[in-house]
Design an enzyme around this catalytic site. Structure first.
Site, PDB file in Angstrom:
ATOM      1  N   SER A  99       0.922  -1.271   0.090  1.00 30.70           N
ATOM      2  CA  SER A  99       0.044   0.032   0.098  1.00 30.70           C
ATOM      3  C   SER A  99       0.876   1.225   0.065  1.00 30.70           C
ATOM      4  O   SER A  99       1.755   1.413   0.777  1.00 30.70           O
ATOM      5  CB  SER A  99      -0.995   0.151   1.406  1.00 30.70           C
ATOM      6  OG  SER A  99      -1.748  -1.074   1.223  1.00 30.70           O
ATOM      7  N   HIS A 119      -5.477  -9.051  -1.791  1.00 26.77           N
ATOM      8  CA  HIS A 119      -5.864  -9.521  -0.306  1.00 26.77           C
ATOM      9  C   HIS A 119      -6.709 -10.294  -0.268  1.00 26.77           C
ATOM     10  O   HIS A 119      -7.771 -10.315  -0.834  1.00 26.77           O
ATOM     11  CB  HIS A 119      -5.800  -7.997   0.539  1.00 26.77           C
ATOM     12  CG  HIS A 119      -4.853  -7.147   0.251  1.00 26.77           C
ATOM     13  ND1 HIS A 119      -5.016  -6.106  -1.094  1.00 26.77           N
ATOM     14  CD2 HIS A 119      -3.726  -6.458   0.723  1.00 26.77           C
ATOM     15  CE1 HIS A 119      -3.908  -5.401  -0.989  1.00 26.77           C
ATOM     16  NE2 HIS A 119      -3.028  -5.449   0.114  1.00 26.77           N
ATOM     17  N   TYR A 126      -8.946  -9.586   2.028  1.00 25.97           N
ATOM     18  CA  TYR A 126     -10.356  -8.716   2.409  1.00 25.97           C
ATOM     19  C   TYR A 126     -11.025  -8.196   1.349  1.00 25.97           C
ATOM     20  O   TYR A 126     -11.875  -7.728   1.263  1.00 25.97           O
ATOM     21  CB  TYR A 126      -9.865  -7.695   3.315  1.00 25.97           C
ATOM     22  CG  TYR A 126      -8.844  -6.533   2.677  1.00 25.97           C
ATOM     23  CD1 TYR A 126      -7.667  -6.501   3.224  1.00 25.97           C
ATOM     24  CD2 TYR A 126      -9.265  -5.678   1.726  1.00 25.97           C
ATOM     25  CE1 TYR A 126      -6.561  -5.716   2.703  1.00 25.97           C
ATOM     26  CE2 TYR A 126      -8.447  -4.773   1.235  1.00 25.97           C
ATOM     27  CZ  TYR A 126      -7.009  -4.890   1.696  1.00 25.97           C
ATOM     28  OH  TYR A 126      -6.162  -3.981   1.314  1.00 25.97           O
ATOM     29  N   GLU A 127     -10.185  -8.490   0.060  1.00 32.79           N
ATOM     30  CA  GLU A 127     -10.925  -8.094  -1.271  1.00 32.79           C
ATOM     31  C   GLU A 127     -11.956  -9.130  -1.701  1.00 32.79           C
ATOM     32  O   GLU A 127     -12.686  -8.820  -2.448  1.00 32.79           O
ATOM     33  CB  GLU A 127     -10.072  -7.851  -2.440  1.00 32.79           C
ATOM     34  CG  GLU A 127      -8.961  -6.594  -2.140  1.00 32.79           C
ATOM     35  CD  GLU A 127      -7.909  -6.625  -3.095  1.00 32.79           C
ATOM     36  OE1 GLU A 127      -8.451  -6.033  -4.234  1.00 32.79           O
ATOM     37  OE2 GLU A 127      -6.829  -7.012  -3.015  1.00 32.79           O
ATOM     38  N   ALA A 147       2.732  -2.366   3.949  1.00 35.61           N
ATOM     39  CA  ALA A 147       2.603  -1.401   5.034  1.00 35.61           C
ATOM     40  C   ALA A 147       2.255  -2.197   6.206  1.00 35.61           C
ATOM     41  O   ALA A 147       1.543  -3.033   6.174  1.00 35.61           O
ATOM     42  CB  ALA A 147       1.722  -0.174   4.444  1.00 35.61           C
ATOM     43  N   MET A 156      -2.151  -7.007   6.610  1.00 34.73           N
ATOM     44  CA  MET A 156      -3.261  -7.793   5.997  1.00 34.73           C
ATOM     45  C   MET A 156      -2.768  -8.579   4.711  1.00 34.73           C
ATOM     46  O   MET A 156      -3.546  -9.034   4.174  1.00 34.73           O
ATOM     47  CB  MET A 156      -4.481  -6.957   5.846  1.00 34.73           C
ATOM     48  CG  MET A 156      -4.967  -6.416   6.906  1.00 34.73           C
ATOM     49  SD  MET A 156      -6.358  -5.263   6.569  1.00 34.73           S
ATOM     50  CE  MET A 156      -6.558  -4.421   8.071  1.00 34.73           C
ATOM     51  N   SER A 157      -1.313  -8.880   4.578  1.00 37.74           N
ATOM     52  CA  SER A 157      -0.911  -9.219   3.354  1.00 37.74           C
ATOM     53  C   SER A 157       0.311 -10.207   3.484  1.00 37.74           C
ATOM     54  O   SER A 157       0.473 -10.752   4.529  1.00 37.74           O
ATOM     55  CB  SER A 157      -0.598  -8.264   2.161  1.00 37.74           C
ATOM     56  OG  SER A 157       0.496  -7.650   2.865  1.00 37.74           O
ATOM     57  N   HIS A 203      -6.659   4.092   6.777  1.00 37.67           N
ATOM     58  CA  HIS A 203      -6.095   3.837   5.520  1.00 37.67           C
ATOM     59  C   HIS A 203      -5.219   5.172   4.914  1.00 37.67           C
ATOM     60  O   HIS A 203      -4.212   4.960   4.353  1.00 37.67           O
ATOM     61  CB  HIS A 203      -6.918   3.392   4.393  1.00 37.67           C
ATOM     62  CG  HIS A 203      -6.198   2.608   3.086  1.00 37.67           C
ATOM     63  ND1 HIS A 203      -5.374   1.722   3.242  1.00 37.67           N
ATOM     64  CD2 HIS A 203      -6.389   2.936   1.924  1.00 37.67           C
ATOM     65  CE1 HIS A 203      -5.047   1.397   1.986  1.00 37.67           C
ATOM     66  NE2 HIS A 203      -5.537   2.107   1.119  1.00 37.67           N
TER      67      HIS A 203
HETATM   68  N1  LIG Z   1      -2.677  -1.103  12.794  1.00 34.29           N
HETATM   69  C1  LIG Z   1      -2.444  -1.227  11.516  1.00 34.29           C
HETATM   70  N2  LIG Z   1      -1.752  -0.605  10.798  1.00 34.29           N
HETATM   71  C2  LIG Z   1      -1.513  -0.909   9.470  1.00 34.29           C
HETATM   72  N3  LIG Z   1      -0.949  -0.269   8.463  1.00 34.29           N
HETATM   73  C3  LIG Z   1      -0.814  -0.918   7.465  1.00 34.29           C
HETATM   74  N4  LIG Z   1      -1.474  -2.160   7.592  1.00 34.29           N
HETATM   75  C4  LIG Z   1      -1.868  -3.301   6.695  1.00 34.29           C
HETATM   76  C5  LIG Z   1      -3.120  -3.177   6.355  1.00 34.29           C
HETATM   77  N5  LIG Z   1      -3.278  -2.128   4.971  1.00 34.29           N
HETATM   78  C6  LIG Z   1      -4.585  -2.231   4.500  1.00 34.29           C
HETATM   79  C7  LIG Z   1      -5.227  -1.016   5.304  1.00 34.29           C
HETATM   80  O1  LIG Z   1      -4.738   0.167   5.092  1.00 34.29           O
HETATM   81  C8  LIG Z   1      -4.624  -2.008   3.104  1.00 34.29           C
HETATM   82  O2  LIG Z   1      -4.094  -3.168   2.556  1.00 34.29           O
HETATM   83  C9  LIG Z   1      -1.882  -2.144   8.974  1.00 34.29           C
HETATM   84  C10 LIG Z   1      -2.763  -2.943   9.701  1.00 34.29           C
HETATM   85  O3  LIG Z   1      -3.074  -4.112   9.307  1.00 34.29           O
HETATM   86  N6  LIG Z   1      -2.935  -2.591  11.056  1.00 34.29           N
END
Ligand SMILES: Nc1nc2ncn(CCNC(CO)CO)c2c(=O)[nH]1
Length: 289
Positions: free
Chosen positions: A33, A86, A88-89, A116, A219-220, A257
Site C-alpha cells: 500500500s 488481499h 479482504y478483497e 505497510a 493484512m497481506s 488507510h
Molecule cells: N494497525 C495497523 N496498521 C496498519 N498499517 C498498514 N496495515 C496493513 C493493512 N493495510 C490495509 C489498510 O490500510 C490496506 O491493504 C495495517 C494494519 O493491518 N494494522
C-alpha cells in the site's frame, strides 16, 4: 480435479506475459500500500494493466494501481506488481497468491515483497522499515492456507518447510545496504503477523499478537511468501511501519488507510533507494539472485 488457479492456468498467464514482456524477469517485486512508486525505478518499463492479463485478479484497493511493470533495475531484469491482492478483497486465497506462481513460471528466482504494517513493538516509530525475519499466519491457524487442497508436485512438495522462509543472506544484505545508505536510524527487524482484515485489529488483538511475539501487523504478504517458498523462490520482505497499532483503551489514535498511504509517500524515496541498491548488490554477485 481442476485446481483453482492451478498449473495450466498459471502457465498460460506466464506464457502470455513472456510473449508481451521485453525481458525474462529474474527478480520479482511486490509493492505494498502506497509503495507503488517502487515500480517507477525500472528502466525501459513496459506496463500491463492487471485487467488485461488473462486470469489475473483486479486490484480494488486505493493505493494499489493494479499494473504489472516489466523492466530492468541496475541491469537486472525485473517484474514489479504495482498493487497486490488481499483476502479482504474477497478473493479466494489461491487467487491472491497466483502471481507468485506466475512469477515462478516466468523464471523469477527471487522475490522482494514490501507492505505497510502497524507497529506492535513499542520501540518502533512511524516511518521505520522492518526487515521481516519471520511471520505469524493467523488466517492459516483457521485453515486459510494457500496450499490447502490437492498439491501439484510441479510447483513443490506437499509439506514445505517454513522455518527458513525469509532468506538470511538477503536479510543481512538489507541491513548492510541500509547501513551504507545511512538508513540505520529507522531500520528494524522483526516478526510480521497477518490478519485477514479489512477491519483493523482491536486493542485486545494487538496486545495478543504482541504477546505472541509479533512486532508488526498487516493484512497481506504471508500467503505470497508461503506460495513463493513452496515453489522454491528466495524471499526477502520489508514492512513500512505506517502507524503505531493501538495498544491501550485510552488512546485517541484510530488506525486509518489514509495515514497508511501518507506514510508510504513520506518514506517511498528511501524504500526505493534501499530496494534498488539491494538489487544492484544481488545481481553483481549474482549468486544471491
Ligand atoms: N494497525 C495497523 N496498521 C496498519 N498499517 C498498514 N496495515 C496493513 C493493512 N493495510 C490495509 C489498510 O490500510 C490496506 O491493504 C495495517 C494494519 O493491518 N494494522
Amino acid at each position: 480435479k481442476h485446481i483453482l488457479y492451478g498449473y495450466e492456468e498459471c502457465k498460460a498467464t506466464a506464457d502470455w506475459l513472456l510473449a508481451e514482456a521485453p525481458v525474462r524477469p529474474l527478480l520479482g517485486i511486490v509493492c505494498g500500500s502506497g509503495l507503488g512508486r517502487l515500480a517507477e525505478m525500472l528502466k525501459d518499463p513496459l506496463v500491463i494493466k492487471y485487467s488485461d492479463i488473462p486470469s489475473f485478479p483486479r486490484s480494488t484497493v486505493h493505493g494499489h494501481a493494479g499494473r504489472l511493470v516489466f523492466g530492468t533495475l541496475n541491469g537486472t531484469p525485473c517484474v514489479c506488481m504495482q498493487g497486490r491482492f488481499h483476502l479482504y478483497e474477497g478473493y479466494p486465497i489461491q487467487k491472491t497468491t497466483m502471481p507468485m506462481r506466475v512469477f515462478k513460471l516466468m523464471g523469477v528466482e527471487t522475490v522482494i515483497l514490501t507492505n505497510a504494517a502497524g507497529g506492535l513493538n513499542q520501540d518502533f516509530k512511524v516511518g521505520d522499515i522492518m526487515v521481516i525475519k519471520d511471520h505469524i499466519n493467523i488466517p492459516g491457524f483457521a485453515g486459510n492456507n494457500p496450499l490447502v487442497g490437492a498439491n501439484d508436485e510441479r510447483f513443490g512438495e506437499r509439506f514445505p518447510c517454513m522455518s527458513d522462509a525469509y532468506d538470511r543472506d538477503l536479510q543481512q544484505l538489507a541491513h548492510a545496504v541500509a547501513a551504507e545508505l545511512d538508513y540505520s536510524a529507522f531500520m528494524q527487524e522483526g516478526v510480521y503477523s497477518a490478519l485477514a482484515g479489512p477491519s483493523f485489529e482491536t486493542v485486545a488483538e494487538c496486545k495478543m499478537l504482541h504477546f505472541l511475539g509479533a512486532d508488526a501487523v498487516g493484512m497481506s504478504t504471508v500467503h505470497e511468501v508461503i506460495v513463493a517458498r513452496h515453489c522454491g523462490m528466495r524471499v526477502v520482505a520489508l514492512s513500512l511501519i505506517t502507524n503505531q497499532a493501538v495498544m491501550d483503551y485510552d488512546s485517541e489514535k484510530k488506525a486509518n488507510h489514509e495515514e497508511v498511504l501518507q506514510t508510504g509517500e513520506l518514506r517511498a524515496q528511501q524504500m526505493e533507494k534501499l530496494v534498488s541498491t539491494m538489487v544492484s548488490r544481488m545481481s553483481c554477485n549474482n549468486k544471491t539472485l
